[in-house]
Design an enzyme around this catalytic site. Structure first.
Site, mmCIF file in Angstrom:
data_model
loop_
_atom_site.group_PDB
_atom_site.id
_atom_site.type_symbol
_atom_site.label_atom_id
_atom_site.label_comp_id
_atom_site.label_asym_id
_atom_site.label_seq_id
_atom_site.Cartn_x
_atom_site.Cartn_y
_atom_site.Cartn_z
ATOM 1 N N HIS A 206 0.842 -1.199 0.000
ATOM 2 C CA HIS A 206 0.000 0.000 0.000
ATOM 3 C C HIS A 206 0.875 1.246 0.000
ATOM 4 O O HIS A 206 1.700 1.445 0.887
ATOM 5 C CB HIS A 206 -0.919 0.001 1.219
ATOM 6 N N GLU B 80 1.584 3.969 2.986
ATOM 7 C CA GLU B 80 2.013 3.464 4.291
ATOM 8 C C GLU B 80 3.526 3.582 4.428
ATOM 9 O O GLU B 80 4.254 2.596 4.446
ATOM 10 C CB GLU B 80 1.501 2.024 4.455
ATOM 11 N N HIS C 298 2.507 -3.586 6.762
ATOM 12 C CA HIS C 298 1.603 -2.462 6.493
ATOM 13 C C HIS C 298 1.661 -1.483 7.655
ATOM 14 O O HIS C 298 2.265 -1.749 8.687
ATOM 15 C CB HIS C 298 0.163 -2.962 6.363
ATOM 16 N N GLU D 283 0.740 -4.756 11.056
ATOM 17 C CA GLU D 283 0.347 -3.349 10.968
ATOM 18 C C GLU D 283 1.218 -2.595 11.962
ATOM 19 O O GLU D 283 1.147 -2.831 13.169
ATOM 20 C CB GLU D 283 -1.137 -3.169 11.331
HETATM 21 O O1 0X9 Z 1 -6.914 -3.886 4.553
HETATM 22 C C1 0X9 Z 1 -5.749 -4.272 4.395
HETATM 23 O O2 0X9 Z 1 -5.310 -4.617 3.322
HETATM 24 C C2 0X9 Z 1 -4.802 -4.279 5.597
HETATM 25 N N1 0X9 Z 1 -4.956 -3.099 6.372
HETATM 26 S S1 0X9 Z 1 -4.462 -1.646 5.787
HETATM 27 O O3 0X9 Z 1 -4.947 -0.611 6.693
HETATM 28 N N2 0X9 Z 1 -2.891 -1.577 5.799
HETATM 29 O O4 0X9 Z 1 -4.937 -1.504 4.463
HETATM 30 C C3 0X9 Z 1 -5.128 -5.431 6.508
HETATM 31 C C4 0X9 Z 1 -5.343 -6.734 5.862
HETATM 32 C C5 0X9 Z 1 -5.499 -7.787 6.888
HETATM 33 N N3 0X9 Z 1 -6.330 -8.857 6.437
HETATM 34 C C6 0X9 Z 1 -7.637 -8.934 6.784
HETATM 35 N N4 0X9 Z 1 -8.153 -8.110 7.639
HETATM 36 N N5 0X9 Z 1 -8.333 -9.889 6.262
HETATM 37 ZN ZN ZN Z 2 -1.902 -1.607 4.076
#
Ligand code: 0X9
Ligand code: ZN
Length: 587
Positions: free
Chosen positions: A200, A203, A327, A403
């Site tokens: 991403h 980030e 992330h 994260e």
């Molecule tokens: O949404 C995402 O891709 C990730 N968070 S972010 O804020 N960096 O975009 C987390 C992905 C983790 N996986 C799931 N929650 N399924």
């Molecule tokens: Zn992310």
């Protein structure tokens, strides 16, 4: 006009062959385009799935980790907030003027840059790791250059590869870190631990942290036997920058850009590279709408950036032991699965992931006092097509999503001040080594740095031992020490908590050193030494005088003939300082 462009062509053509394209932005003079004018960040509370849809449809971007019935943060044009309210959602404005917020964050980046440039560069010693480099965010070419420097400093430990191209044909690069071939331990036979940053774009703490981890592994190899043990037995394959097009765009055009730069149609750009992976692709928490920030793309692996990482992973076959996708933000340790509510890895992996994530969280907490919340990914929110699900579900690697800082709930989100980078990177260097030992060594030892011991006193060293690739006989944990040139003898070891032990080093005469190592046996009967080759050493020192200046110990300074007019030591209360109107010194 013609003449000017002719001159430009000449300059470009005249660049030395090895020169890289310069970074497009000079932090000190660049003013980012004001694309966030008239935008806000709002915490909405949705009572129904329809509310959620309304909020996401009106949003420019989702700032929370997820959206569902309940509260989440969105980036939105300020004049659309009344539409939210009319639709029956609650909306609390968190950042009323997003442009002003972005301007402030940019001012912090600029200030950090000015301080860095004004400062004498610190000597970098023999290694290539440069702690000061991590005091500010770095652009694409700077990251590439830094990785080049790492490789140039230690060609014996590293290889650098272009593993493929982004959509806009930028190289995606991997640096592999592993020790030289040894008898019975060829580099090519070692398990692979793969870490990537920056799927991403916005980030920015992620690629900095991943670059830091690579940098320290290389630099600590000579001096730290624990790092040498890892690097001599694991192939670390590190991709600091998985989304170069998006990252560049987040510097030049839109600080809060998340996706890659695919042109989906006349007006919509970008595929979410964490929704494009071919494991349970297309499900919950991903979108088929090309304007969405969680747009999954037309097909699984439709994007070159995910293809490149996939092919890299598959090239290792069964040697691929483990993976982390880094992330920001929210300080979370997420383990599979994430594609739907309630889906766990089958046992024994489920328990392995739970223990691994809890222990990483504990390690970071005890290292820096910062809490990273461990949980299955779906518990955060279901999101299908994510990297970690594919790495575990399809490639069989023990895979996590990390994260990083800052915590959720604050306003810093994607643009914490540059001073956030180093503490985040340091605590994650600790966690990353621990992760590697657990996922790719037969038994995972974690030993804190000792350095010196007090002469003539026994010294307790608390260390951790856990099963790694193999099961552990917990009664077999042992430690050995040698004083000076003496032979190594077993030393007392006692359990001090789950997976924790205390070894007692013998008294060492002042000026001598003690070397020590640990061992444990697998349930299969193999005894593993840590470090496998060599030992830790600590020098015995005697403290002859200590003063924390809290009490007057009665000493004076200044020889009778000292005629210095400044710089003479004196014990006194410091000059009072106030922060925000509060007197903080003297206490
Ligand atoms: O949404 C995402 O891709 C990730 N968070 S972010 O804020 N960096 O975009 C987390 C992905 C983790 N996986 C799931 N929650 N399924
Ligand atoms: Zn992310």
């Amino acid at each position: 006009m013609k003449r000017v462009s002719a001159v430009l062509v000449f300059i470009v053509a005249g660049l030395p062959h090895h020169a890289r394209a310069a970074d497009p932005v000079d932090i000190l003079t660049h003013t980012p385009p004001r694309v966030h004018e008239g935008q806000s960040v709002v915490r909405v509370t949705a009572q129904t799935p329809r509310h959620v849809q309304t909020a996401l449809a009106l949003a420019e971007s989702l700032w929370s980790e997820g959206a569902g019935v309940g509260a989440f943060d969105i980036q939105i044009h300020t004049d659309r907030i009344p539409v939210l309210l009319e639709a029956g959602l609650q909306a609390d404005v968190r950042i009323p003027d997003l442009q002003a917020h972005a301007d402030r964050a940019w001012a912090q980046v600029r200030a950090a840059e000015r301080m860095l440039r004004d400062r004498e560069p610190a000597p970098r010693g023999l290694g290539a790791h440069d702690e000061a480099w991590f005091e500010n965010y770095k652009q694409l070419a700077q990251i590439d250059n830094y990785v080049d420097t790492l490789h140039a400093a230690r060609p014996d430990l590293t290889t650098l590869e272009v593993i493929g191209q982004s959509l806009q044909n930028r190289p995606i690069r991997a640096i592999t870190i592993t020790g030289p071939d040894r008898p019975g331990n060829a580099a090519a036979d070692r398990p692979v631990v793969l870490w990537n940053g920056c799927l991403h774009a916005r980030e920015w703490v992620s690629p900095m942290t991943v670059t830091y981890i690579a940098s320290r592994l290389i630099d600590d190899y000579d001096a730290d036997p624990g790092v040498r043990d890892l690097v001599d037995h694991i192939r670390f394959v590190i991709v600091p920058m998985a989304n170069p097009d998006g990252y560049l765009y987040s510097w030049t055009n839109n600080r809060y850009w998340r996706k890659n730069r695919r042109q989906n149609n006349a007006s919509d750009f970008g595929v979410d590279l964490n929704r494009n992976w071919g494991f349970e692709w297309g499900g919950a928490g991903s979108s088929g709408n090309p304007s969405s920030d969680i747009y999954r793309g037309t097909d699984p692996f439709s994007e070159p950036e995910t293809q490149v990482l996939r092919d890299l992973a598959l090239s290792f076959g069964p040697d691929l032991a483990a993976h982390i996708d880094y992330h920001t933000f929210s300080q979370l340790i997420l383990y599979p699965f994430g594609y739907a509510d309630g889906v766990f890895a089958p046992e024994p992996d489920r328990t392995f992931f739970e223990n691994l994530s809890n222990d990483m969280s504990d390690l970071i907490l005890s290292y820096s006092g910062v809490f990273y919340d461990p949980m299955p990914s779906w518990q955060l929110y279901p999101a299908a097509g994510g990297a970690t699900d594919w790495f575990y579900g399809a490639a069989g690697a023990k895979s996590l999503t990390l994260e990083l800082r800052p915590a959720s709930g604050g306003l810093a989100a994607f643009d914490p001040p540059p001073g956030t980078i180093l503490p985040t990177a340091r605590e994650n260097y600790e966690a990353a080594r621990f992760f590697a030992a657990r996922t790719a060594r037969p038994i995972a030892f974690t030993v804190p740095p000792v350095g010196t011991v007090q002469a003539d006193e026994a010294t307790e060293v608390e260390f951790m031992v856990a099963a790694g690739l193999q099961d552990l006989d917990p009664t077999s944990v042992a430690a050995f020490a040698a004083v000076g040139q003496g032979a190594a003898e077993p030393i007392p070891v006692s359990p001090s908590g789950p997976g924790r032990y205390t070894a007692t080093l013998p008294p060492v005469p002042c000026g001598q050193s003690v070397s020590f190592f640990f061992s444990a046996t697998t349930l299969g009967g193999a005894t593993i030494d840590y470090p496998a080759d060599g030992a830790f050493t600590a020098d015995a020192v005697r403290t002859v005088f200590a003063d924390d200046f809290s009490t007057d110990q009665g000493w004076t300074v200044g020889a009778p003939d000292d005629d210095a007019t400044t710089g003479i030591w004196v014990r006194a209360n410091p000059v009072g300082t106030s922060v925000g109107g509060v007197q903080v010194q003297p206490q």
